[in-house]
Design an enzyme around this catalytic site. Structure first.
Site, PDB file in Angstrom:
ATOM      1  N   ALA A  68      13.352  -3.130  44.869  1.00 31.29           N
ATOM      2  CA  ALA A  68      14.090  -4.367  44.593  1.00 31.29           C
ATOM      3  C   ALA A  68      15.072  -4.068  43.467  1.00 31.29           C
ATOM      4  O   ALA A  68      14.910  -3.087  42.739  1.00 31.29           O
ATOM      5  CB  ALA A  68      13.121  -5.460  44.156  1.00 31.29           C
ATOM      6  N   GLY A 107       9.933  -2.101  46.816  1.00 35.29           N
ATOM      7  CA  GLY A 107      10.397  -2.942  47.920  1.00 35.29           C
ATOM      8  C   GLY A 107      11.010  -2.118  49.027  1.00 35.29           C
ATOM      9  O   GLY A 107      11.015  -2.528  50.187  1.00 35.29           O
ATOM     10  N   GLU A 110       8.233  -1.115  51.082  1.00 36.27           N
ATOM     11  CA  GLU A 110       7.718  -2.335  51.734  1.00 36.27           C
ATOM     12  C   GLU A 110       8.594  -2.736  52.921  1.00 36.27           C
ATOM     13  O   GLU A 110       8.100  -3.233  53.925  1.00 36.27           O
ATOM     14  CB  GLU A 110       7.619  -3.466  50.708  1.00 36.27           C
ATOM     15  CG  GLU A 110       6.477  -3.228  49.722  1.00 36.27           C
ATOM     16  CD  GLU A 110       6.442  -4.273  48.626  1.00 36.27           C
ATOM     17  OE1 GLU A 110       7.410  -4.362  47.842  1.00 36.27           O
ATOM     18  OE2 GLU A 110       5.455  -5.026  48.559  1.00 36.27           O
ATOM     19  N   GLU A 130       5.577  -0.380  41.297  1.00 34.24           N
ATOM     20  CA  GLU A 130       5.712  -1.669  40.623  1.00 34.24           C
ATOM     21  C   GLU A 130       4.764  -1.838  39.439  1.00 34.24           C
ATOM     22  O   GLU A 130       5.097  -2.470  38.443  1.00 34.24           O
ATOM     23  CB  GLU A 130       5.499  -2.815  41.605  1.00 34.24           C
ATOM     24  CG  GLU A 130       6.606  -2.993  42.629  1.00 34.24           C
ATOM     25  CD  GLU A 130       6.379  -2.177  43.880  1.00 34.24           C
ATOM     26  OE1 GLU A 130       5.656  -1.160  43.831  1.00 34.24           O
ATOM     27  OE2 GLU A 130       6.950  -2.544  44.921  1.00 34.24           O
TER      28      GLU A 130
HETATM   29  N1  T1G Z   1      17.113  -1.683  40.460  1.00 39.52           N
HETATM   30  C1  T1G Z   1      18.279  -1.638  39.787  1.00 39.52           C
HETATM   31  N2  T1G Z   1      18.830  -0.506  39.278  1.00 39.52           N
HETATM   32  C2  T1G Z   1      18.115   0.626  39.455  1.00 39.52           C
HETATM   33  C3  T1G Z   1      16.880   0.672  40.144  1.00 39.52           C
HETATM   34  C4  T1G Z   1      16.382  -0.559  40.655  1.00 39.52           C
HETATM   35  N3  T1G Z   1      15.240  -0.625  41.331  1.00 39.52           N
HETATM   36  N4  T1G Z   1      16.447   1.956  40.145  1.00 39.52           N
HETATM   37  C5  T1G Z   1      17.358   2.682  39.496  1.00 39.52           C
HETATM   38  N5  T1G Z   1      18.364   1.898  39.077  1.00 39.52           N
HETATM   39  C6  T1G Z   1      19.566   2.327  38.364  1.00 39.52           C
HETATM   40  C7  T1G Z   1      19.229   2.996  37.043  1.00 39.52           C
HETATM   41  O1  T1G Z   1      19.082   2.012  36.020  1.00 39.52           O
HETATM   42  C8  T1G Z   1      20.453   3.857  36.841  1.00 39.52           C
HETATM   43  O2  T1G Z   1      21.498   2.977  36.440  1.00 39.52           O
HETATM   44  C9  T1G Z   1      20.813   4.311  38.246  1.00 39.52           C
HETATM   45  O3  T1G Z   1      20.193   3.343  39.124  1.00 39.52           O
HETATM   46  C10 T1G Z   1      20.259   5.684  38.566  1.00 39.52           C
HETATM   47  O4  T1G Z   1      18.858   5.631  38.259  1.00 39.52           O
HETATM   48  C11 T1G Z   1       9.445  -6.416  45.687  1.00 39.52           C
HETATM   49  C12 T1G Z   1       9.726  -6.147  43.086  1.00 39.52           C
HETATM   50  C13 T1G Z   1      15.077   5.666  42.200  1.00 39.52           C
HETATM   51  C14 T1G Z   1      13.682   7.549  41.346  1.00 39.52           C
HETATM   52  O5  T1G Z   1      10.549   1.081  40.341  1.00 39.52           O
HETATM   53  O6  T1G Z   1      12.365   5.269  39.759  1.00 39.52           O
HETATM   54  O7  T1G Z   1      10.621  -3.151  44.320  1.00 39.52           O
HETATM   55  O8  T1G Z   1      21.850   3.970  34.150  1.00 39.52           O
HETATM   56  O9  T1G Z   1      18.987   7.360  36.424  1.00 39.52           O
HETATM   57  O10 T1G Z   1      16.799   9.789  37.937  1.00 39.52           O
HETATM   58  O11 T1G Z   1       7.590  -5.077  45.351  1.00 39.52           O
HETATM   59  O12 T1G Z   1      15.832   5.241  39.411  1.00 39.52           O
HETATM   60  O13 T1G Z   1      23.313   4.637  36.095  1.00 39.52           O
HETATM   61  O14 T1G Z   1      23.469   2.300  35.138  1.00 39.52           O
HETATM   62  O15 T1G Z   1      16.741   6.586  37.356  1.00 39.52           O
HETATM   63  O16 T1G Z   1      17.887   9.849  40.266  1.00 39.52           O
HETATM   64  C15 T1G Z   1      10.467  -0.698  42.414  1.00 39.52           C
HETATM   65  C16 T1G Z   1      12.921   2.547  39.970  1.00 39.52           C
HETATM   66  C17 T1G Z   1      11.266  -1.840  41.886  1.00 39.52           C
HETATM   67  C18 T1G Z   1      12.164   2.491  41.304  1.00 39.52           C
HETATM   68  C19 T1G Z   1      16.135   7.500  40.911  1.00 39.52           C
HETATM   69  N6  T1G Z   1      11.270   0.511  42.381  1.00 39.52           N
HETATM   70  N7  T1G Z   1      13.903   3.609  39.986  1.00 39.52           N
HETATM   71  O17 T1G Z   1      16.003   8.282  39.752  1.00 39.52           O
HETATM   72  O18 T1G Z   1      18.327   7.984  38.765  1.00 39.52           O
HETATM   73  S1  T1G Z   1      10.332  -3.318  41.823  1.00 39.52           S
HETATM   74  C20 T1G Z   1      11.261   1.307  41.304  1.00 39.52           C
HETATM   75  C21 T1G Z   1      13.522   4.904  39.833  1.00 39.52           C
HETATM   76  C22 T1G Z   1      10.097  -3.755  43.431  1.00 39.52           C
HETATM   77  C23 T1G Z   1       8.966  -5.096  45.161  1.00 39.52           C
HETATM   78  C24 T1G Z   1       9.211  -4.916  43.682  1.00 39.52           C
HETATM   79  C25 T1G Z   1      14.625   5.899  39.765  1.00 39.52           C
HETATM   80  C26 T1G Z   1      14.870   6.650  41.083  1.00 39.52           C
HETATM   81  P1  T1G Z   1      22.615   3.494  35.377  1.00 39.52           P
HETATM   82  P2  T1G Z   1      18.174   6.904  37.575  1.00 39.52           P
HETATM   83  P3  T1G Z   1      17.261   9.082  39.153  1.00 39.52           P
END
Ligand code: T1G
Length: 699
Positions: A68, A107, A110, A130
């Site tokens: 998400a 998500g 999911e 999450e």
């Molecule tokens: N939402 C918004 N921005 C995100 C993002 C996200 N989920 N993930 C990464 N970014 C931005 C990050 O801030 C950075 O921005 C750029 O993307 C590159 O990220 C319903 C509610 C995917 C493994 O927890 O683990 O789904 O600094 O530097 O090292 O159940 O990002 O360039 O402006 O980390 O290659 C669940 C979180 C969400 C994954 C990539 N998903 N992200 O790593 O790049 S909650 C996560 C990561 C959810 C559902 C629930 C990593 C990555 P900027 P980065 P990276």
């Protein structure tokens, strides 16, 4: 069609009888509102298209949906919410398959679970992280994963939040096939296989979860024991338990519990921590070109030097370790070999790799002249200004032009060190935290004359070493230690005025810290603080309240863990216990000072401890030593065991508000007006209603 609207990040393309749905929302295809709306619309269109008999969904760019859009959290949710989109996909009358590459997380995975089959590229990873954000899978993950792989495996996956590679995911039953190629070609090929019956499809909603109360009870007990402070894990278990019932009811309960987590301050803290780790790389010098670093010279094979050398070796760099004589060198090399052996034990390194590193990547010398060709020198010798100046004079003559000359000093003036060289632009502070091959924080300390590309090189090195680089200015203690030396005093004051060291430690760990201040001092070695206090004695302001208890302990030769006793006793077997000798010292010093001990509640201890930490952190901001509050949060999250679910001291300060902090400091100042001073920035914020979060946006 509203031509002014942004183009949808979701494209529907019909190729023969296959509907390709392509998500293109860089950088990580986060499931923003536009992605959700576009995906729902595309699935509905494909389902209504009589020419289509299979639907394949995949991501453009480097990854499938990575979750998400966590930037939307805390804002009002906009339909369609992700569960609606996923339920729509699952209910589709035509087979829907998702092609996973990159990191299909949260998500994103999911969404894949809502499809009727999941195919992954070999390098793909899936996961439900999450829980690390203070929430748990809120778009069907807690209901569909147990149906696919059972409750025990679902509990492990959801409560660990770990990433799972394609091979393991296939074995577990999370995906149905691994296929090679670009997502588009795999999508077309897989659609053919589904059409031809070579790939079976099924809906998770048609599966049933086998009850397993024992696994649920065990998970609950484990959480209560290991993560008593965290809010969302127990909610996750409650949602998973409901997966044995009807899907609709389970999804309803999941949503209700998920929203409780979204509203919890822990979600705000953990997501702030997530962004803090990334925000710190946004520095003024981020567009400068870093210098190439392939070889590193480390001077000093003590705990820090050998730790730094280990970190560099583990990242693939070649390292030359220098010490003053053969004995010291062999001790340093021995520590590196031990560090690498531990990395093998932790599964971070193979034994073959360890042997290769020691054979090919590590060399040792007692001659600084051997540093003539290295790209970066990191000095990590005794914390004495004259010793360091002497080394930098030699390096100035030996190192090649363009070599970066770094000092690992934890508090000395780097401008003064740089001034003894003819190349101050190449001099920088790289302050590692012990153990340097494990702690993730690296303070990149920028001296007056440090060149922008040298700063950029420091940050490139941090990334290479998988560390969190934080930009700091030059002062005694930079960011972390300067704040620490201030709030450590309030712990001493509390001890002198009536609280015991163990009560203070217990209150601070109850707040969420990994260890309390006295246990930390014992671990670091009480002699370190003792030497620092002696160093500072000459310049200590006369009005500063000085507590001599730790000095008395050190005078007995009790330096903490390394001598078996300090504030605590460290028996060979079993847990540390309070040192009864310390209680006697405290009593004697209170009597000497004419102090009648008074009771402090744990809340009062935490209030003083945190207020002192925040007050000095604000002064660090005022002095420009840290650029933004979020940089201070990162320092404390990655270098000082600050509880991650609280987001860091400045994020936590916003939960109290500037006015409350000013009130507290003014109350405490009645006891000690020198120690308790209201920083002007805080006073201004109290008047304006400003927040530290707002300061992060401005800079
Ligand atoms: N939402 C918004 N921005 C995100 C993002 C996200 N989920 N993930 C990464 N970014 C931005 C990050 O801030 C950075 O921005 C750029 O993307 C590159 O990220 C319903 C509610 C995917 C493994 O927890 O683990 O789904 O600094 O530097 O090292 O159940 O990002 O360039 O402006 O980390 O290659 C669940 C979180 C969400 C994954 C990539 N998903 N992200 O790593 O790049 S909650 C996560 C990561 C959810 C559902 C629930 C990593 C990555 P900027 P980065 P990276």
């Amino acid at each position: 069609m509203d031509m002014t609207a942004d183009p949808s990040p979701v494209t529907l393309e019909i190729v023969g009888a296959t509907a390709l749905i392509i998500i293109d929302n860089p950088p990580v295809n986060a499931a923003s509102h536009a992605v959700r709306a576009g995906l729902a619309e595309a699935v509905a269109k494909a389902e209504a298209d009589d020419a289509v008999d299979v639907i394949a969904v995949y991501g453009a760019g480097r990854t499938f949906i990575a979750g998400a859009d966590i930037r939307e959290f805390g804002k009002p949710s906009k339909d369609p919410i992700l569960p609606q989109v996923i339920n729509g996909m699952e209910a589709c009358s035509k087979p829907v398959v998702t092609i996973l590459h990159g990191t299909a997380l949260g998500g994103g995975f999911e969404v894949a679970l809502g499809a009727h089959a999941r195919v992954a590229l070999p390098s793909a990873q899936v996961g439900l992280p999450e829980i690390t954000l203070g929430i748990f899978p809120g778009a069907g993950g807690t209901q569909r994963v147990p149906r696919l792989i059972g409750i025990p495996a679902a509990l492990e996956m959801i409560l660990s939040g770990r990433r799972i590679g394609a091979d393991e995911a296939l074995k577990m039953g999370l995906i149905d096939r691994i296929d090679e190629g670009e997502p588009r070609e795999v999508a077309l090929r897989v659609a053919e296989d589904i059409r031809a019956g070579r790939l079976a499809t099924r809906k998770c909603s048609d599966l049933a979860t086998t009850p397993d109360d024992a696994a649920l009870e065990a998970a609950t007990a484990d959480i209560k024991r290991k993560q008593p402070n965290l809010f969302s894990p127990l909610k996750a278990v409650e949602a998973i338990a409901a997966s044995t019932g009807p899907l609709e009811a389970g999804l309803k309960l999941e949503r209700a519990l998920f929203m409780q987590c979204i509203d919890s301050p822990q979600r705000a803290g953990l997501i702030h921590a997530f962004f803090a780790e990334r925000a710190v790389a946004k520095i003024p010098e981020k567009d400068a070109t870093p210098r190439e670093i392939a070889s590193v010279g480390v001077i000093g094979g003590g705990t820090m030097g050998s730790g730094i050398a280990t970190a560099a070796l583990l990242s693939g760099l070649s390292v030359t370790l220098a010490e003053r004589d053969a004995d010291a060198l062999s001790r340093g090399r021995g520590t590196i070999e031990k560090n690498l052996a531990q990395a093998v034990k932790r599964g971070k390194l193979t034994e073959e790799k360890r042997e290769a590193i020691l054979a090919d990547k590590l060399s040792t010398t007692t001659e600084l002249a051997d540093f003539g060709g290295v790209d970066l020198v990191i000095e990590a010798v005794f914390e004495d200004m004259e010793v360091k100046k002497d080394i930098f004079r030699q390096l100035d003559a030996i190192a090649k032009p363009g070599a970066v000359l770094a000092t690992n000093t934890s508090y000395l003036d780097i401008d003064e060190i740089a001034a003894v060289t003819a190349r101050p632009a190449d001099v920088i502070g790289l302050h590692f935290f012990s153990p340097a091959h494990i702690m993730r924080l690296l303070e990149v300390v920028v001296a007056d004359k440090t060149a922008p590309e040298v700063v950029a090189t420091g940050f490139a090195l941090a990334k290479r070493l998988r560390k969190v680089g934080v930009r700091a200015g030059v002062c005694d203690g930079f960011i972390g230690n300067r704040i620490l030396s201030h709030y450590k005093k309030v712990a001493d004051y509390l001890m002198m005025d009536g609280a015991s060291p163990e009560q203070i430690d217990r209150a601070v760990t109850g707040f969420g810290f990994a260890m309390g201040p006295f246990a930390v001092s014992d671990l670091a070695g009480l002699d370190i603080g003792w030497a620092a206090r002696k160093r500072q004695a000459a310049t200590r302001p006369p009005e500063e309240r000085y507590i001599p208890i730790a000095d008395r302990i050190c005078e007995n030769g009790w330096f903490g863990r390394k001598t078996g006793q300090g504030f605590y006793l460290y028996p060979d077997e079993g847990k540390p216990t309070p040192n009864p000798e310390v209680a006697k010292i405290i009593e004697a010093e209170r009597a000497k000072a004419g102090i009648t001990p008074r009771d402090f509640s744990d809340d009062e201890i935490v209030s003083r401890f945190m207020t002192a930490m925040i007050a000095e952190a604000v002064r660090v901001l005022e002095d420009g030593i840290a650029r933004r509050p979020i940089d201070i949060d990162a320092v404390y999250l990655f270098g000082y065991g600050f509880p991650r679910f609280r987001g860091g001291p400045m994020h936590y300060a916003d939960t109290l508000g500037a006015a409350e902090l000013v009130r507290r400091i003014e109350t405490y100042a009645k006891e000690d007006a020198h120690y308790w001073q209201v920083p002007q920035m805080l006073r201004d914020m109290a008047v304006s209603g400003g927040t530290f979060a707002a300061l992060n946006e401005e800079r």
